[in-house]
Design a protein around this motif. Structure first.
Motif, mmCIF file in Angstrom:
data_model
loop_
_atom_site.group_PDB
_atom_site.id
_atom_site.type_symbol
_atom_site.label_atom_id
_atom_site.label_comp_id
_atom_site.label_asym_id
_atom_site.label_seq_id
_atom_site.Cartn_x
_atom_site.Cartn_y
_atom_site.Cartn_z
ATOM 1 N N GLY A 117 8.367 7.953 -7.022
ATOM 2 C CA GLY A 117 7.609 6.516 -6.644
ATOM 3 C C GLY A 117 8.332 5.196 -7.427
ATOM 4 N N GLY A 157 2.091 1.740 -3.497
ATOM 5 C CA GLY A 157 0.810 2.086 -4.282
ATOM 6 C C GLY A 157 0.822 3.647 -4.057
ATOM 7 N N PHE A 158 0.836 4.278 -2.905
ATOM 8 C CA PHE A 158 0.716 5.561 -2.729
ATOM 9 C C PHE A 158 1.694 6.478 -3.432
ATOM 10 N N PHE A 159 2.839 6.162 -3.765
ATOM 11 C CA PHE A 159 3.998 6.675 -4.359
ATOM 12 C C PHE A 159 3.889 6.485 -5.956
ATOM 13 N N ALA A 187 0.781 -1.251 0.073
ATOM 14 C CA ALA A 187 -0.139 0.113 -0.001
ATOM 15 C C ALA A 187 0.838 1.206 -0.080
ATOM 16 N N PHE A 188 2.135 1.283 0.736
ATOM 17 C CA PHE A 188 2.985 2.296 0.693
ATOM 18 C C PHE A 188 3.294 2.565 -0.576
ATOM 19 N N TRP A 193 7.707 14.461 -7.381
ATOM 20 C CA TRP A 193 6.429 13.961 -7.150
ATOM 21 C C TRP A 193 5.882 13.036 -8.182
ATOM 22 N N LEU A 208 1.101 6.524 -7.300
ATOM 23 C CA LEU A 208 -0.362 7.121 -7.900
ATOM 24 C C LEU A 208 -0.054 8.197 -8.706
#
Length: 275
Positions: free
Chosen positions: A152, A111-113, A108-109, A148, A115
């Motif tokens: 990720g 997947g956040f980056f 999940a961590f 940004w 995004l």
């Protein structure tokens, strides 16, 4: 009655021949969409204009190199790359270490980056217009967009590199008294040098793609601090100065290829030294 195979009487080509036949469509597309445009670019860089195809020698290259706008663009592009690429690599390495510590919970961590890759550029530009109004902080606006958007995926690549470093090696170093910092610089980073180099090359290529956000935020003529090579090339294209455009493109490509070759040779020598 014994059944016969319908294909038994047919001639079977060697594997190398079949492999070559399968590669023909890909090679044809590569030649059509890469080699041919590259050849046209080289051709236009040595002619007088888009309408007079007289041989001009290196006149276009000399004009571009002596052009103040091109030099400014090269300086800004170099400054952005030297700032954005190390910053993105460092953040990606830190995030990769965090993902390694979280193990299964890191999905999940991660997947956040990842995004930002799914967010359209128009939405990104709308948000950054609110965060950085005006042109005063244009450089930091583009730098933050780059970090940004690309950190990720770079973290994912660095995590793959970390997975190839044996945990037993780090545990043995810890038993011998090596601290975390020493183990990181003398064991982890040398063993993932290939993955780090690949990540740096990708970040370098991505830093050249920030032109899309720059154009959406500031138009064809951004502030002087973020006027980069892509802006110069795009402006030459809109003015139909194809020889200058192609000469600038080829000059930039040669510089990048030369620096990449030097860095690649250095990495290979260091890998041989570690082995």
């Amino acid at each position: 009655m014994k059944r016969t195979n319908a294909w038994s009487g047919r001639k079977h080509w060697p594997f190398s021949t079949r492999l070559a036949l399968c590669c023909i469509p890909g090679l044809a597309l590569f030649a059509l969409f890469w080699i041919y445009p590259f050849g046209v670019t080289i051709y236009y860089s040595f002619v007088e204009s888009a309408f007079r195809h007289n041989f001009a020698g290196f006149k276009n290259y000399a004009f571009v190199w002596n052009n103040a706008y091109y030099r400014t663009a090269m300086g800004n592009s170099a400054r952005f790359c030297l700032t954005a690429v190390p910053a993105a690599w460092t953040l990606a390495f830190v995030f990769a270490l965090c993902l390694e510590r979280t193990n299964e919970k890191g999905a999940a961590f991660l997947g956040f980056f990842l995004l930002p890759l799914a967010v359209p550029s128009s939405a990104t530009v709308a948000i950054w217009t609110l965060l950085f109004p005006g042109e005063k902080n244009a450089f930091f606006a583009l730098l933050s967009v780059f970090l940004w958007k690309n950190t990720g995926f770079a973290a994912l690549l660095m995590r793959v590199g970390l997975s190839h470093v044996p945990v037993s090696t780090r545990e043995a170093a810890a038993v011998e008294g090596a601290g975390a910092v020493r183990s990181m610089f003398q064991i982890v980073l040398p063993q993932m040098a290939g993955q780090s180099f690949f990540t740096v090359l990708l970040l370098l290529s991505w830093s050249m793609k920030v032109f899309k956000e720059s154009y959406a935020l500031y138009g064809a003529y951004p502030p002087d601090g973020v006027y980069m090579v892509q802006n110069y090339i795009n402006n030459q294209f809109t003015k139909m100065r194809y020889p200058n455009m192609t000469a600038a493109s080829m000059g930039t490509a040669v510089i990048i290829a030369f620096l990449t070759a030097i860095w690649t040779g250095r990495e290979k020598r260091e890998e041989k030294g570690w082995l």
